[in-house]
Design a protein around this motif. Structure first.
Motif, PDB file in Angstrom:
ATOM      1  N   PHE A   1       0.827  -1.217   0.000  1.00 39.03           N
ATOM      2  CA  PHE A   1       0.000   0.000   0.000  1.00 39.03           C
ATOM      3  C   PHE A   1       0.859   1.264   0.000  1.00 39.03           C
ATOM      4  CE2 PHE A   1      -2.888  -3.329   1.446  1.00 39.03           C
ATOM      5  CZ  PHE A   1      -3.969  -3.099   0.606  1.00 39.03           C
ATOM      6  N   PHE A   2       1.804   1.292  -0.940  1.00 41.83           N
ATOM      7  CA  PHE A   2       2.737   2.420  -1.030  1.00 41.83           C
ATOM      8  C   PHE A   2       2.148   3.701  -1.624  1.00 41.83           C
ATOM      9  CE2 PHE A   2       5.484  -1.394  -1.131  1.00 41.83           C
ATOM     10  CZ  PHE A   2       6.297  -1.116  -0.049  1.00 41.83           C
ATOM     11  N   PRO A   3       1.305   3.621  -2.668  1.00 41.68           N
ATOM     12  CA  PRO A   3       0.862   4.869  -3.300  1.00 41.68           C
ATOM     13  C   PRO A   3      -0.050   5.697  -2.389  1.00 41.68           C
ATOM     14  CG  PRO A   3       0.563   3.015  -4.803  1.00 41.68           C
ATOM     15  CD  PRO A   3       0.848   2.448  -3.434  1.00 41.68           C
ATOM     16  N   ALA A   4       0.111   7.004  -2.484  1.00 39.40           N
ATOM     17  CA  ALA A   4      -0.755   7.939  -1.769  1.00 39.40           C
ATOM     18  C   ALA A   4      -0.610   9.293  -2.447  1.00 39.40           C
ATOM     19  CB  ALA A   4      -0.351   8.037  -0.299  1.00 39.40           C
ATOM     20  N   ILE A   5      -1.598  10.135  -2.264  1.00 40.31           N
ATOM     21  CA  ILE A   5      -1.564  11.457  -2.903  1.00 40.31           C
ATOM     22  C   ILE A   5      -0.483  12.331  -2.262  1.00 40.31           C
ATOM     23  CG2 ILE A   5      -2.892  13.570  -3.355  1.00 40.31           C
ATOM     24  CD1 ILE A   5      -3.913  11.202  -4.986  1.00 40.31           C
ATOM     25  N   SER A   6      -0.435  12.335  -0.937  1.00 39.75           N
ATOM     26  CA  SER A   6       0.513  13.250  -0.288  1.00 39.75           C
ATOM     27  C   SER A   6       1.818  12.538   0.047  1.00 39.75           C
ATOM     28  CB  SER A   6      -0.089  13.831   0.990  1.00 39.75           C
ATOM     29  OG  SER A   6      -0.096  12.860   2.008  1.00 39.75           O
ATOM     30  N   GLU A   7       2.882  13.322   0.046  1.00 35.17           N
ATOM     31  CA  GLU A   7       4.183  12.755   0.372  1.00 35.17           C
ATOM     32  C   GLU A   7       4.207  12.228   1.806  1.00 35.17           C
ATOM     33  OE1 GLU A   7       7.551  15.084  -0.701  1.00 35.17           O
ATOM     34  OE2 GLU A   7       8.911  13.534   0.054  1.00 35.17           O
ATOM     35  N   SER A   8       3.511  12.928   2.708  1.00 33.06           N
ATOM     36  CA  SER A   8       3.528  12.469   4.103  1.00 33.06           C
ATOM     37  C   SER A   8       2.845  11.104   4.239  1.00 33.06           C
ATOM     38  CB  SER A   8       2.896  13.513   5.032  1.00 33.06           C
ATOM     39  OG  SER A   8       1.541  13.680   4.706  1.00 33.06           O
TER      40      SER A   8
ATOM     41  N   PRO B   1      -3.372   8.121 -11.743  1.00 29.76           N
ATOM     42  CA  PRO B   1      -2.979   7.231 -12.838  1.00 29.76           C
ATOM     43  C   PRO B   1      -2.187   6.022 -12.321  1.00 29.76           C
ATOM     44  CG  PRO B   1      -2.548   9.511 -13.426  1.00 29.76           C
ATOM     45  CD  PRO B   1      -2.960   9.511 -11.985  1.00 29.76           C
ATOM     46  N   LEU B   2      -2.450   4.859 -12.919  1.00 31.90           N
ATOM     47  CA  LEU B   2      -1.787   3.638 -12.462  1.00 31.90           C
ATOM     48  C   LEU B   2      -0.266   3.734 -12.643  1.00 31.90           C
ATOM     49  CD1 LEU B   2      -4.374   1.044 -13.803  1.00 31.90           C
ATOM     50  CD2 LEU B   2      -3.967   1.681 -11.415  1.00 31.90           C
ATOM     51  N   GLU B   3       0.154   4.458 -13.689  1.00 28.81           N
ATOM     52  CA  GLU B   3       1.599   4.617 -13.903  1.00 28.81           C
ATOM     53  C   GLU B   3       2.227   5.364 -12.723  1.00 28.81           C
ATOM     54  OE1 GLU B   3      -0.765   5.582 -15.974  1.00 28.81           O
ATOM     55  OE2 GLU B   3      -0.531   4.258 -17.708  1.00 28.81           O
ATOM     56  N   THR B   4       1.516   6.386 -12.235  1.00 26.58           N
ATOM     57  CA  THR B   4       2.019   7.142 -11.076  1.00 26.58           C
ATOM     58  C   THR B   4       2.090   6.224  -9.860  1.00 26.58           C
ATOM     59  OG1 THR B   4       0.952   9.101 -11.967  1.00 26.58           O
ATOM     60  CG2 THR B   4       1.614   9.195  -9.650  1.00 26.58           C
ATOM     61  N   SER B   5       1.025   5.431  -9.664  1.00 27.21           N
ATOM     62  CA  SER B   5       1.038   4.513  -8.516  1.00 27.21           C
ATOM     63  C   SER B   5       2.172   3.506  -8.642  1.00 27.21           C
ATOM     64  CB  SER B   5      -0.301   3.774  -8.408  1.00 27.21           C
ATOM     65  OG  SER B   5      -1.302   4.676  -7.975  1.00 27.21           O
ATOM     66  N   ARG B   6       2.404   3.024  -9.868  1.00 29.28           N
ATOM     67  CA  ARG B   6       3.493   2.046 -10.037  1.00 29.28           C
ATOM     68  C   ARG B   6       4.849   2.672  -9.711  1.00 29.28           C
ATOM     69  NH1 ARG B   6      -0.060  -0.553 -13.778  1.00 29.28           N
ATOM     70  NH2 ARG B   6       0.527   0.722 -15.563  1.00 29.28           N
ATOM     71  N   GLN B   7       5.041   3.930 -10.098  1.00 31.34           N
ATOM     72  CA  GLN B   7       6.312   4.582  -9.757  1.00 31.34           C
ATOM     73  C   GLN B   7       6.437   4.737  -8.239  1.00 31.34           C
ATOM     74  OE1 GLN B   7       8.954   5.219 -11.830  1.00 31.34           O
ATOM     75  NE2 GLN B   7       9.939   5.517  -9.825  1.00 31.34           N
ATOM     76  N   GLN B   8       5.322   5.078  -7.574  1.00 30.68           N
ATOM     77  CA  GLN B   8       5.364   5.219  -6.105  1.00 30.68           C
ATOM     78  C   GLN B   8       5.626   3.865  -5.439  1.00 30.68           C
ATOM     79  OE1 GLN B   8       1.644   7.221  -5.234  1.00 30.68           O
ATOM     80  NE2 GLN B   8       2.409   9.201  -5.969  1.00 30.68           N
ATOM     81  N   ILE B   9       5.129   2.800  -6.059  1.00 29.55           N
ATOM     82  CA  ILE B   9       5.413   1.450  -5.538  1.00 29.55           C
ATOM     83  C   ILE B   9       6.916   1.160  -5.654  1.00 29.55           C
ATOM     84  CG2 ILE B   9       5.089  -1.017  -6.018  1.00 29.55           C
ATOM     85  CD1 ILE B   9       2.143  -0.204  -6.892  1.00 29.55           C
ATOM     86  N   ILE B  10       7.472   1.490  -6.816  1.00 29.42           N
ATOM     87  CA  ILE B  10       8.919   1.272  -7.014  1.00 29.42           C
ATOM     88  C   ILE B  10       9.711   2.091  -5.988  1.00 29.42           C
ATOM     89  CG2 ILE B  10      10.835   1.753  -8.610  1.00 29.42           C
ATOM     90  CD1 ILE B  10       8.846   0.932 -10.896  1.00 29.42           C
ATOM     91  N   ASP B  11       9.317   3.343  -5.790  1.00 28.83           N
ATOM     92  CA  ASP B  11      10.021   4.192  -4.816  1.00 28.83           C
ATOM     93  C   ASP B  11       9.884   3.616  -3.402  1.00 28.83           C
ATOM     94  OD1 ASP B  11      10.564   5.835  -6.955  1.00 28.83           O
ATOM     95  OD2 ASP B  11       9.042   7.337  -6.450  1.00 28.83           O
ATOM     96  N   GLY B  12       8.706   3.151  -3.066  1.00 27.97           N
ATOM     97  CA  GLY B  12       8.467   2.610  -1.725  1.00 27.97           C
ATOM     98  C   GLY B  12       9.280   1.347  -1.474  1.00 27.97           C
TER      99      GLY B  12
END
Ligand code: ZN
Length: 278
Positions: free
Chosen positions: A74-81, A116-127
């Motif tokens: 559950f890595f993706p989220a709108i805010s950085e915090s 966008p799913l692409e954004t979520s996937r990048q946040q998953i990679i970052d997480g």
């Protein structure tokens, strides 16, 4: 004279604590051990108000092999915090797995409705990249579990083996692999080829089994016992094993229908379904 039938081999059968949700983990461990089941995957909620190290000792003393802790992600989220909070939660999950003595944590990677799913996937990679040093120091493997596309709104932006392989290839770390769950992946015509690709890169970390009821009455809690539905479980297991997977077959069933039934009877049926239909 007929030969006695060989004893049932349940050494590679694992049951997830969520499968017998009405039982506490203490009750589940006694029942699984008594049934001759070889492994257990522990869901975090089963450890609430418990000392994980102590629970781990109790499981090992019953000869139950701890297969995984479910679940981080559950890595993706709108805010950085909120993304940072998710990373912190995953660090705690890795610590909990280490205390319990689980060698791996399963990741349900997350998604945000409308993002966008692409954004979520990048946040998953970052997480995942952020928590890998923690996984390294604890010696814990991380298993990405691709989820069926019907969960792409809010549970996972990783919906196929191909996407999971791509994320693993991009991060390229020996502690990062994939949990193959037949419920999520059975429909995919690339499944066999992608399991092979994962195996070639040492990423086949886990195998979850259950069945898809047809029609299905609830997208979360209407999973079937192997043989009740339409998933070719034996065929998918063959894809895993011919590519060298020799880990546990983990029965993971969320089912209001089975949770309402007698759990002793359910556990007996799990064994029968495992032997006959997986
Ligand atoms: Zn699963």
């Amino acid at each position: 004279m007929s030969k006695p039938s060989p004893p049932e081999d349940l050494s590679r059968l694992c049951v997830h604590t969520i499968t017998t949700k009405p039982w506490s983990i203490e009750k589940a461990m006694d029942k699984y051990a008594e049934a001759g089941i070889g492994g257990i995957t522990v869901w975090q909620d089963a450890l609430d108000d418990r000392n994980a190290a102590l629970t781990g000792d109790q499981l090992r003393s019953r000869n139950l092999k701890i297969v995984s802790l479910c679940r981080g992600g559950f890595f993706p989220a709108i805010s950085e915090s909120d993304r940072q909070k998710a990373i912190d939660d995953n660090r705690r999950a890795i610590e909990l797995a280490a205390e319990l003595g689980a060698p791996s944590v399963v990741l349900v990677c997350g998604a945000v409705p409308g993002q966008p799913l692409e954004t979520s996937r990048q946040q998953i990679i970052d997480g995942i990249t952020a928590i890998l040093p923690d996984a390294e120091s604890a010696g814990i493997r991380l298993s990405i579990e691709p989820l069926h596309p019907m969960y792409a709104d809010n549970r996972s932006a990783i919906n196929t083996m191909e996407q999971a392989n791509a994320v693993c290839a991009q991060i390229n770390h020996p502690l990062l692999g994939i949990a193959v769950d037949v419920y999520h992946l059975w429909w995919d015509d690339q499944l066999e080829a992608q399991i092979k690709l994962a195996a070639e890169n040492n990423r086949l970390f886990a195998f979850h089994i259950c069945d898809w009821m047809s029609p299905t009455s609830d997208i979360l809690n209407d999973r079937g016992l192997m043989g009740e539905g339409c998933i070719p479980v034996k065929t998918i297991r063959k894809y895993m094993e011919k590519n060298g997977f020799n880990g546990f077959n983990e029965v993971e069933i969320f089912s209001n229908r089975w949770w309402q039934s007698n759990q002793d009877d359910f556990l007996r049926q799990i064994k029968t379904a495992y032997i006959n239909n997986s």
